[in-house]
Design an enzyme around this catalytic site. Structure first.
Site, PDB file in Angstrom:
ATOM      1  N   GLU A  88      11.537  27.675  20.306  1.00 36.67           N
ATOM      2  CA  GLU A  88      10.630  28.724  19.841  1.00 36.67           C
ATOM      3  C   GLU A  88       9.312  28.781  20.616  1.00 36.67           C
ATOM      4  O   GLU A  88       8.760  29.854  20.819  1.00 36.67           O
ATOM      5  CB  GLU A  88      10.339  28.543  18.343  1.00 36.67           C
ATOM      6  N   SER A 460      41.433  17.342 -37.403  1.00 36.35           N
ATOM      7  CA  SER A 460      41.355  16.001 -37.985  1.00 36.35           C
ATOM      8  C   SER A 460      40.163  15.192 -37.491  1.00 36.35           C
ATOM      9  O   SER A 460      39.821  14.176 -38.102  1.00 36.35           O
ATOM     10  CB  SER A 460      42.645  15.236 -37.682  1.00 36.35           C
TER      11      SER A 460
END
Length: 763
Positions: A88, A460
């Site tokens: 860059e 149950s």
């Protein structure tokens, strides 16, 4: 004359240039004071997303439009900085914001007819990203230059680079290199290799074009160029250069961007945080630390997936998910297959594929990546019936069929996505801290959180709470109750006349209450609730955190005909595990802001605080002791594989087999597993909580209790033993319980006589 004319023209030309420079300079001088203030840079506070972590600091999720993580310049690895500078702005630390040498170099390159180059510095990019639009005009360019000068005068080079490395967009909703490292590689910045750093450094120029997930070839080419630049600039050695060139990168392309499958946890946490912080949730950089641990979450996820897929294998292959026409030309076929499979996303290790060729002995298929796989032998067993020529055309595995496959080792097998759903949650019984939460088979396919949102019949698995209530009414584990058919009129059930039945349709006559729970006898539970009163039973169960309005006071409550969530069950069973204290399951331990300040902290209930006691310690001990028998001798004996004497629990299967449960615990850890269909339907006549949900619970506990010592519970004060049974001290053995007409000690000399006498009167 000519000479004079030329001199005159030169003077005019120079004058024009000087005038132009003066005009430009004057214009810039006027424009400079009007430049926007640099507060957003000098006091840089980017929008930082909500981050959710496990208790052991593993990132579980991220929420926010801009996914970024602010990292100070000293914490950014040197190699990451060099990779960015190489591509860059390699003269960043030398120029004053505008790189005139770079401009001249780019101009010469462009005039020579090469690929067009730009010469924007990192400072100019910061100016552009913060203050300017992306339009290409001379005015905007002039302002960019001025802003670059101003930024250089007000910030140090390191400050400018820090802003850039944190602010730049890098695709996949990632802003800044720290976030990109997590998203593309699942790593923290310091963990990146040179090759990985170079790959990320290639993204700022064109995040979509050089995205390694979307365009791997183009991204690789740019990465190689950046490595070359780093080598030319002396940022890396010859050896480092060669190693980085050859390194095979592992780009994250799966559905989980984080190190653990905790999508339901992350979403649940997001909702809880939003209730408190509203829109600030997504911008303030809040870090939320949950009570989840990675080891527990991983164990629960794998156990649940295995349990669900085992159910699928038992119930047969339904056939391909769909069919497509495969074009004859290879390029067209590749494109068409890629488009089709995009509508059939993978579910972790269960991947979608298109069949290229199918016979009873071989299936050749292609994945979305373009990889071709061959499935033979054992890998075809699940789909055998639908590979035959006699298979129905609309279900047959043939060319163009879209199927699911999974790999074990190097062997591929045909499988299918499940229709059934499941949930698992575990929590500490000492303070309610949730350690694992799996809200469903696949969050990306079904975001409904079955742990917190699924109100289902517990069957149950609800019986222990009715048994616990009966202990408060004077019954004990040795109380004899008749396991025989019974019927009730409509007024007692809240609906119509009712003749409950045992799950297996068998009746064994009088038995102890302990045995009734161990064998999960419906008649025993119904008779208990009938005797103590349905209203009392309902009110008593609210002590455990159940909602009274979802569990009406009718005798059907004895069989778990109300509605609960798995999270409620976790809190309820913790009471038996911890000696009688109600602890509320909680998920968030603390929330801190981006500066590390603690904004909120959980103050959980404690299992040693008498203010939280909801049942007597003796009651909890007796229930725990009976629930251990369920594991030792009853419907949960599969759990004996754990080889632990300190585990207890209860299976649950609703009468219509719509829901299968196992609720169980070790003294300090409770776990709840559930399986069922979102639109309730029969799971299969032979499917039970013990066969479906219990294996999930076992799979989890096998891993998390592996190094945990066995923890036996001491007998509390107020409990005595006689004939191998436990009793409340004030209700010693041999003493009847008044109107119940039963003996409290079936081992006494008169016990058998008593049983014969009351056989037809037992409740």
């Amino acid at each position: 004359m000519l000479k004079r004319a030329l001199i005159g023209m030169a003077i005019v030309f120079v004058g024009l240039i000087l005038a132009t420079i003066l005009i430009i300079g004057f214009t810039l001088a006027l424009a400079y004071p009007k430049l926007p203030p640099l507060d957003s840079l000098t006091d840089y506070r980017p929008k930082i997303p909500l981050r959710i972590f496990s208790a052991d600091n593993v990132l579980l999720g991220e929420f926010g439009e801009e996914r970024r993580n602010l990292v100070r310049i000293n914490d950014i690895p040197d190699i990451m900085k060099k990779a960015v500078l190489a591509i860059e702005d390699d003269r960043f630390y030398e120029h004053g914001g505008i790189d005139y040498l770079g401009i001249a170099r780019a101009a010469l390159h462009n005039l020579a007819g090469g690929a067009r180059q730009g010469a924007s510095t990192i400072t100019q990019q910061v100016a552009r990203n913060f203050f300017l639009s992306s339009e290409q005009t001379l005015k905007r360019k002039a302002y960019e230059v001025l802003l670059a000068w101003k930024i250089e005068q007000n910030l140090t080079k390191d400050q400018i680079l820090e802003v850039y490395l944190n602010q730049i967009y890098l695709g996949q909703h990632a802003y800044g290199f720290s976030s990109a490292a997590q998203i593309y590689f699942g790593k923290k910045l310091p963990e990146l290799t040179i090759a990985e750093s170079a790959m990320l450094a290639g993204l700022p120029k064109a995040p979509s074009a050089y995205n390694p997930v979307v365009n791997p070839k183009r991204a690789k080419a740019r990465q190689q160029y950046i490595l070359q630049r780093m080598h030319q600039l002396g940022y890396i050695t010859d050896v480092q250069f060669k190693e980085a060139q050859q390194e095979e990168l592992k780009i994250k392309t799966d559905t989980t961007e984080f190190g653990v499958h905790a999508e339901y946890v992350a979403e649940m946490t997001r909702q809880l945080v939003y209730e408190q912080f509203k829109e600030d949730t997504y911008t303030r950089g809040l870090s939320v630390f949950t009570t989840i641990t990675k080891a527990d979450q991983d164990a629960a996820y794998l156990a649940l997936r295995r349990g669900v897929m085992d159910y699928e294998k038992r119930h047969g292959y339904r056939g391909p998910e769909g069919y497509m026409e495969i074009p004859a030309a290879k390029d067209e076929a590749d494109d068409a297959i890629e488009v089709e499979l995009a509508d059939h996303p993978d579910s972790d290790d269960i991947v979608a594929a298109v069949v290229l060729e199918a016979t009873p002995k071989l299936v050749r298929a292609v994945l979305a990546s373009g990889e071709e796989v061959s499935i033979t032998g054992p890998g075809l067993i699940f789909a055998t019936n639908l590979l035959s020529d006699k298979a129905p055309p609309n279900r047959r595995v043939k060319r163009g069929a879209i199927i699911r496959i999974a790999q074990e080792g190097r062997v591929w097998s045909i499988t299918q996505m499940p229709e059934v759903e499941s949930a698992f949650v575990s929590a500490s019984t000492e303070d309610g801290a949730i350690r694992a939460l799996i809200g469903g088979f696949d969050f990306n396919r079904n975001k409904f959180n079955h742990v917190t949102q699924a109100w289902r019949q517990p069957g149950s698995s609800f019986k222990p709470f009715i048994y616990s209530a009966s202990l408060e009414k004077g019954l004990s584990p040795s109380t004899i109750i008749n396991d025989a058919p019974i019927s009730f009129d409509a007024g007692q059930t809240g609906g119509q006349a009712w003749e409950p039945k045992n799950y297996d349709g068998k009746y064994e006559g009088p038995m102890s209450m302990r045995k009734g729970l161990t064998k999960s006898k419906n008649m025993i539970s119904v008779r208990i609730l009938h005797k103590i009163g349905a209203k009392y039973g309902q009110e008593y169960t609210t002590r455990f955190g159940f909602d009274a309005d979802k569990n009406p006071p009718y005798l059907t409550l004895a069989l778990g005909a109300g509605a609960v969530t798995p999270l409620q069950m976790a809190g309820a069973y913790a009471v038996f595990a911890n000696g009688g204290y109600k602890v509320s399951p909680y998920l968030i331990s603390r929330i801190v802001d981006n500066d590390g300040r603690v904004l909120s902290k959980a103050i959980p209930d404690k299992s040693n605080d008498e203010a939280n006691r909801v049942i007597d310690v003796r009651n909890a001990f007796l229930m725990d002791n009976m629930l251990k028998d369920v594991v030792k001798y009853g419907t949960a004996t599969k759990a004996l594989i754990l080889k632990r004497s300190d585990i207890a629990g209860k299976t649950g299967t609703t009468n219509d087999s719509f829901d299968a449960w196992f609720a169980g615990y070790q003294q300090k850890l409770v776990g709840i597993a559930w399986i069922g269909f979102d639109q309730p339907k029969n799971l299969g006549n032979k499917e039970t909580g013990g066969g479906l949900a219990l294996p999930i619970w076992i799979g989890y506990m096998q891993k998390v209790l592996k190094d945990v010592p066995i923890d036996e519970r001491p007998v509390p004060a107020g409990i005595i033993t006689a004939n191998g049974e436990f009793y409340y001290a004030e209700n010693p053995p041999g003493v009847g319980v008044g109107s119940l007409g039963v003996s409290e000690n079936p081992a006494s000399p008169d016990a058998e006589k008593t049983r014969d006498e009351v056989k037809n009167e037992l409740f």
